[in-house]
Enzyme design. Structure first.
Site, mmCIF file in Angstrom:
data_model
loop_
_atom_site.group_PDB
_atom_site.id
_atom_site.type_symbol
_atom_site.label_atom_id
_atom_site.label_comp_id
_atom_site.label_asym_id
_atom_site.label_seq_id
_atom_site.Cartn_x
_atom_site.Cartn_y
_atom_site.Cartn_z
ATOM 1 N N GLY A 168 -7.572 8.670 10.677
ATOM 2 C CA GLY A 168 -7.809 8.609 12.112
ATOM 3 C C GLY A 168 -8.833 9.598 12.636
ATOM 4 N N LYS A 188 0.878 -1.179 0.000
ATOM 5 C CA LYS A 188 0.000 0.000 0.000
ATOM 6 C C LYS A 188 0.910 1.222 0.000
ATOM 7 C CE LYS A 188 -2.863 2.737 3.061
ATOM 8 N NZ LYS A 188 -3.638 2.801 4.311
#
Lengths: 66, 262
Positions: free
Chosen positions: B159, B98
């Site tokens: 987040g 990723k």
């Protein structure tokens, strides 16, 4: 012989094979990845790769991440 | 529409919920969350070993059969991302990467230009590249051309638990890009994940929400179910929203037909 391991200068005594460094500085060697002076040393080469004075060694492992 | 399995680089995924492994209180909670939700793909990161302290090997706690994807977190440019990817491959844990190139510590937004460069290099080296990106059509097209296996647009800031703030732009990628679209970052609740799936996303990746929940395993399971429900809703061809009412019951009076008052 002085080398830099993960940014810290360390005095190595005795053998200077990558395998010895992994054994000395990692709690376990599975999935540990090593770089010497920016060049990846695969685990199957740890036993026949030596480090020299002033080398920069990176010991890297997997951690949690998103 | 039929419920065909998600295929990435020739690999079939029954679960469309991907889980990050950061921020868990301990490895046990992480392992329980992975098992509870049935995810078949987890992300991990690489870091320097702390040579002064004992460090557990996280991979020992990930159930066998789960596809490992190493992220390039910590990379500030394409060159650093490539270095991290090559290190990950040297571990013998596969070549799924990723790409995450970030050089802004306040918003943690991905650098799309550097992400394209890294994708080009790594795809050419045979990596399966899953690039994390800001949802922009031109970038997505460039990533396709560069050899990406998926495109991973952010829902909102990493987040932040803010959900699908980029909804309309992700929809454009879903409509225009012929690769799996995996919504990543900022997905803080199963309802938000379901929304992404209803929109037509192919999968959702979550981490912070699950890892920091009081009961991570329970929330992971809730995410998996919401994602499955959202995907089914998408396949059902959801009706569009209306601005006026449309009665569900017959529009006649109960016994007699009474004309409506205006």
């Amino acid at each position: 012989m002085k080398v830099t391991i993960n940014g810290t200068i360390k005095e190595l005594t005795g053998s200077s094979y990558v395998s010895d460094i992994v054994a000395q500085f990692c709690q376990q060697s599975k999935h540990v990845i090593t770089e010497v002076n920016g060049r990846i040393v695969p685990s199957h080469d740890w036993n026949n790769t030596t480090v020299s004075e002033g080398d920069h060694i990176e010991l890297v492992a997997f951690v949690g991440g998103g | 529409m039929t419920n065909s399995p998600l295929i990435i680089a020739g690999k079939e995924f029954k679960s469309r919920f991907f889980l990050g492994t950061g921020k868990f209180k301990n490895k046990k909670e992480m392992a329980e969350a992975i098992t509870a939700c049935g995810t078949q793909l987890v992300t991990v990161a690489l870091r320097r070993i702390d040579i002064e302290r004992h460090q557990e090997n996280i991979l020992e706690h990930i159930p066998p059969g789960v596809t490992l994807v190493t992220n390039t977190s910590g990379a500030r440019n394409a060159q650093e991302a490539v270095r991290i990817a090559r290190l990950a491959k040297a571990s013998g844990c596969g070549n799924w990467i990723k790409i995450e190139v970030i050089n802004d510590s306040k918003y943690l937004l991905p650098d799309n230009v550097e992400t394209i460069k890294a994708t080009e290099i790594l795809a050419a080296e045979g990596f399966v590249v899953l690039p994390y990106m800001y949802p922009d059509l031109y970038t997505a097209r460039a990533l396709v051309k560069a050899g990406a296996a998926t495109v991973m647009p952010l829902g909102s800031l990493i987040g932040s638990n803010q959900g699908l703030k980029t909804r309309e732009f992700i929809k454009i990628l879903i409509d225009e890009i012929d690769l799996p679209i995996i919504v990543d970052a900022g997905i803080g609740a199963p309802s938000q994940a379901a929304e992404a799936m209803e929109l037509g996303a192919d999968a959702v990746l979550a981490n912070t929400a699950v890892a920091t929940a009081g009961d991570p395993a329970l929330l992971a399971k809730a995410f998996a179910q919401a994602i499955e429900a959202g995907h089914m809703a998408y396949l059902s061809q959801l009706p569009t929203q209306r601005t006026v009412a449309s009665a569900s019951s017959p529009l006649t009076g109960f016994l007699y037909d009474i004309p409506a008052k205006n």
